[in-house]
Design an enzyme around this catalytic site. Sequence first.
Site, short mmCIF file in Angstrom:
data_model
loop_
_atom_site.label_atom_id
_atom_site.label_comp_id
_atom_site.label_asym_id
_atom_site.label_seq_id
_atom_site.Cartn_x
_atom_site.Cartn_y
_atom_site.Cartn_z
N GLU A 1 -0.10 3.46 9.79
CA GLU A 1 -1.54 3.48 9.48
C GLU A 1 -2.25 4.60 10.26
O GLU A 1 -3.41 4.46 10.68
CB GLU A 1 -2.16 2.09 9.69
CG GLU A 1 -1.49 1.08 8.76
CD GLU A 1 -2.35 -0.05 8.28
OE1 GLU A 1 -3.56 -0.01 8.49
OE2 GLU A 1 -1.79 -0.98 7.65
N PRO B 1 8.10 11.08 1.15
CA PRO B 1 9.00 11.83 2.05
C PRO B 1 8.35 13.12 2.56
O PRO B 1 8.56 13.51 3.70
CB PRO B 1 10.22 12.11 1.17
CG PRO B 1 10.21 10.99 0.17
CD PRO B 1 8.77 10.66 -0.08
N SER C 1 2.33 6.92 1.55
CA SER C 1 3.26 7.87 2.17
C SER C 1 4.41 8.25 1.24
O SER C 1 4.87 7.45 0.43
CB SER C 1 3.88 7.27 3.43
OG SER C 1 2.86 6.91 4.33
N THR D 1 5.57 -1.11 3.40
CA THR D 1 5.64 -2.48 3.93
C THR D 1 5.58 -3.47 2.76
O THR D 1 4.69 -3.36 1.91
CB THR D 1 4.46 -2.73 4.90
OG1 THR D 1 4.53 -1.78 5.95
CG2 THR D 1 4.50 -4.14 5.47
N PHE E 1 0.87 -1.17 0.00
CA PHE E 1 0.00 0.00 0.00
C PHE E 1 0.91 1.23 0.00
O PHE E 1 1.57 1.50 1.01
CB PHE E 1 -0.85 -0.07 1.27
CG PHE E 1 -1.88 1.00 1.43
CD1 PHE E 1 -3.11 0.91 0.79
CD2 PHE E 1 -1.65 2.10 2.23
CE1 PHE E 1 -4.09 1.88 0.96
CE2 PHE E 1 -2.62 3.08 2.41
CZ PHE E 1 -3.85 2.96 1.77
N GLY F 1 12.57 -6.84 34.99
CA GLY F 1 13.90 -6.27 35.18
C GLY F 1 14.87 -6.76 34.12
O GLY F 1 14.51 -6.95 32.96
N GLN G 1 2.91 -6.03 46.15
CA GLN G 1 1.73 -5.32 45.66
C GLN G 1 2.04 -4.47 44.41
O GLN G 1 1.24 -4.37 43.49
CB GLN G 1 1.18 -4.43 46.77
CG GLN G 1 -0.21 -3.92 46.47
CD GLN G 1 -0.73 -3.04 47.58
OE1 GLN G 1 -0.07 -2.09 47.97
NE2 GLN G 1 -1.90 -3.36 48.09
N ASP H 1 -9.25 2.95 7.31
CA ASP H 1 -10.24 2.74 8.39
C ASP H 1 -10.25 1.26 8.80
O ASP H 1 -10.21 0.94 10.00
CB ASP H 1 -11.66 3.12 7.90
CG ASP H 1 -11.89 4.63 7.88
OD1 ASP H 1 -11.09 5.37 8.49
OD2 ASP H 1 -12.87 5.05 7.23
N1 CAA Z 1 -13.48 7.38 4.22
C1 CAA Z 1 -13.90 7.87 3.04
N2 CAA Z 1 -13.63 9.13 2.64
C2 CAA Z 1 -12.92 9.92 3.47
C3 CAA Z 1 -12.46 9.47 4.71
C4 CAA Z 1 -12.77 8.15 5.09
N3 CAA Z 1 -12.37 7.64 6.27
N4 CAA Z 1 -11.78 10.47 5.32
C5 CAA Z 1 -11.81 11.52 4.48
N5 CAA Z 1 -12.51 11.18 3.36
C6 CAA Z 1 -12.84 12.02 2.21
C7 CAA Z 1 -13.61 13.25 2.67
O1 CAA Z 1 -14.99 12.99 2.74
C8 CAA Z 1 -13.26 14.24 1.60
O2 CAA Z 1 -14.07 13.98 0.47
P1 CAA Z 1 -14.70 15.18 -0.41
O3 CAA Z 1 -13.55 15.91 -1.01
O4 CAA Z 1 -15.54 14.49 -1.42
O5 CAA Z 1 -15.49 16.03 0.56
C9 CAA Z 1 -11.84 13.87 1.22
O6 CAA Z 1 -11.65 12.51 1.63
C10 CAA Z 1 -10.81 14.73 1.90
O7 CAA Z 1 -11.04 14.61 3.28
P2 CAA Z 1 -10.36 15.59 4.33
O8 CAA Z 1 -10.51 17.01 3.88
O9 CAA Z 1 -10.88 15.22 5.65
O10 CAA Z 1 -8.84 15.18 4.19
P3 CAA Z 1 -7.60 15.74 5.00
O11 CAA Z 1 -6.60 16.17 4.00
O12 CAA Z 1 -8.06 16.71 6.05
O13 CAA Z 1 -6.97 14.43 5.65
C11 CAA Z 1 -6.57 12.83 7.40
C12 CAA Z 1 -7.58 13.68 6.58
C13 CAA Z 1 -7.48 12.02 8.31
C14 CAA Z 1 -5.61 13.64 8.22
C15 CAA Z 1 -5.79 11.91 6.42
O14 CAA Z 1 -4.83 12.65 5.70
C16 CAA Z 1 -5.10 10.78 7.16
O15 CAA Z 1 -5.74 9.78 7.52
N6 CAA Z 1 -3.77 10.90 7.36
C17 CAA Z 1 -2.98 9.79 7.89
C18 CAA Z 1 -2.42 8.98 6.75
C19 CAA Z 1 -2.07 7.60 7.19
O16 CAA Z 1 -2.75 6.97 7.99
N7 CAA Z 1 -1.01 7.06 6.58
C20 CAA Z 1 -0.63 5.71 6.82
C21 CAA Z 1 0.26 5.29 5.73
S1 CAA Z 1 -0.02 3.67 5.19
C22 CAA Z 1 0.74 2.62 6.26
O17 CAA Z 1 1.26 2.97 7.28
C23 CAA Z 1 0.60 1.21 5.80
C24 CAA Z 1 1.70 0.30 6.07
O18 CAA Z 1 2.47 -0.05 5.18
C25 CAA Z 1 1.80 -0.40 7.38
#
Ligand code: CAA
Length: 377
Positions: A359, A128, A126, A158, A123, A335, A275, A240
């Site tokens: 995530e 830099p 991300s 990953t 996936f 420890g 305790q 999510d």
């Molecule tokens: N489900 C569906 N749609 C969503 C949503 C969700 N959970 N969250 C936001 N959206 C939609 C919104 O409805 C909006 O849609 P419209 O333009 O149609 O209105 C659009 O997305 C933009 O939403 P926001 O304005 O809320 O977006 P934002 O720029 O404010 O960002 C955030 C929101 C929650 C901060 C997001 O950027 C975020 O989750 N950041 C963290 C990123 C992350 O988790 N990265 C992990 C990397 S992957 C990883 O780690 C995997 C690995 O390999 C282990």
Amino acid sequence: MDLELTEVQTRVRETAKKIAEAEIAPRARDADRGALFPRDQIRALAKEGFLAMLVPERFGGTDLGSVNYSLAMSEIAYACASTAVTMAVTNMVCDAICAWGNDAQKEKYVPRLASAELLAGSFALSEPGAGSDAAALMATAVRDGDRYRLDGSKCWITSGDVAGVILVMAKTDPAAGSRGISTFLVEPSMPGFSVGRHEEKMGLRGSSTVTINLDDVSVPVENRLGEEGVGFKVAMRALDGGRIGIGSQALGIGRAALEAATKYVQADEALAKKQSIQWKLADTATELDAARLLVLRAATMKDAQIPFGKEASMAKVFATEAANRATHAALEICGEAALSDALPIERNLRDVRVTTIYEGTSEIQRFVIARNLLAEA
Ligand code: CAA
């Protein structure tokens, strides 16, 4: 409200525990010490259908749903968190392909991910300059006839060097913000795709984490997942669900540390009477149990197709922070005995650290929770 596991859930958890004990735990120390990707362990998971638990049987999945997935994930993470994260990302990729893909895409990729013919899914969101602010990503995808040309760099990916298919988010319309992002199914054999830096990590050392370079990668239009411009939603929805997986992973790691510490204390009568030690054990067990209920609630909501984003963030932030505290408490209880790899605790402590970061960091989970609360008010 039923807090008992069903027969199927009990069976899934027992099966996961059996594979974890037989095929995964015996190799976990070496995978960590040698930074060895858990190939055989992943194949063992595939045999039980644990790489595609959230997708229909006709695409090679087991369609067991999120609660069963959470139970299995915790058991695998208890044994080896590196194997667990590889399993987590592959399940997330299969789930996203089935949620957004057409039948041709599902048929082409999902059965091969489920069987581990394609060893893992990746996936690639991300970059830099775009971690928590995912919509700030800079990779581009420019349409050129019946293909797109992808350019950019993705980091902290990953399984990026072993994956058979990588979900890549890139901007098809850089002026449109998050609505200008699209998702592509990229194969590593596509010319211009290359793997850069391999991260030498403090934990999850058996899992691989790399930078991916996209240098004019030519991707057929039929490999776009969903419509142009929905790529950010593809990523957010996948995350999510992914957050339930990482909460479950953290639970497994935390429980491993707690059980190792409990056994250590049990073997020393004087220690068991203190305790201060009892309270540490009690608080840790209580927090992990509360975390388990939050994770299972989010999973139950996902299975019932009730909006679950806020609850998934609550589960992730609480479970991952509780599990971090659990591994620290376990180390303090035991420890110096916990400083060597005679006990799993030092590995648990290193492995669990990233769970409040990847995530979506704890800060991002709190942001998502608060935003939902304010919208609901
Ligand atoms: N489900 C569906 N749609 C969503 C949503 C969700 N959970 N969250 C936001 N959206 C939609 C919104 O409805 C909006 O849609 P419209 O333009 O149609 O209105 C659009 O997305 C933009 O939403 P926001 O304005 O809320 O977006 P934002 O720029 O404010 O960002 C955030 C929101 C929650 C901060 C997001 O950027 C975020 O989750 N950041 C963290 C990123 C992350 O988790 N990265 C992990 C990397 S992957 C990883 O780690 C995997 C690995 O390999 C282990």
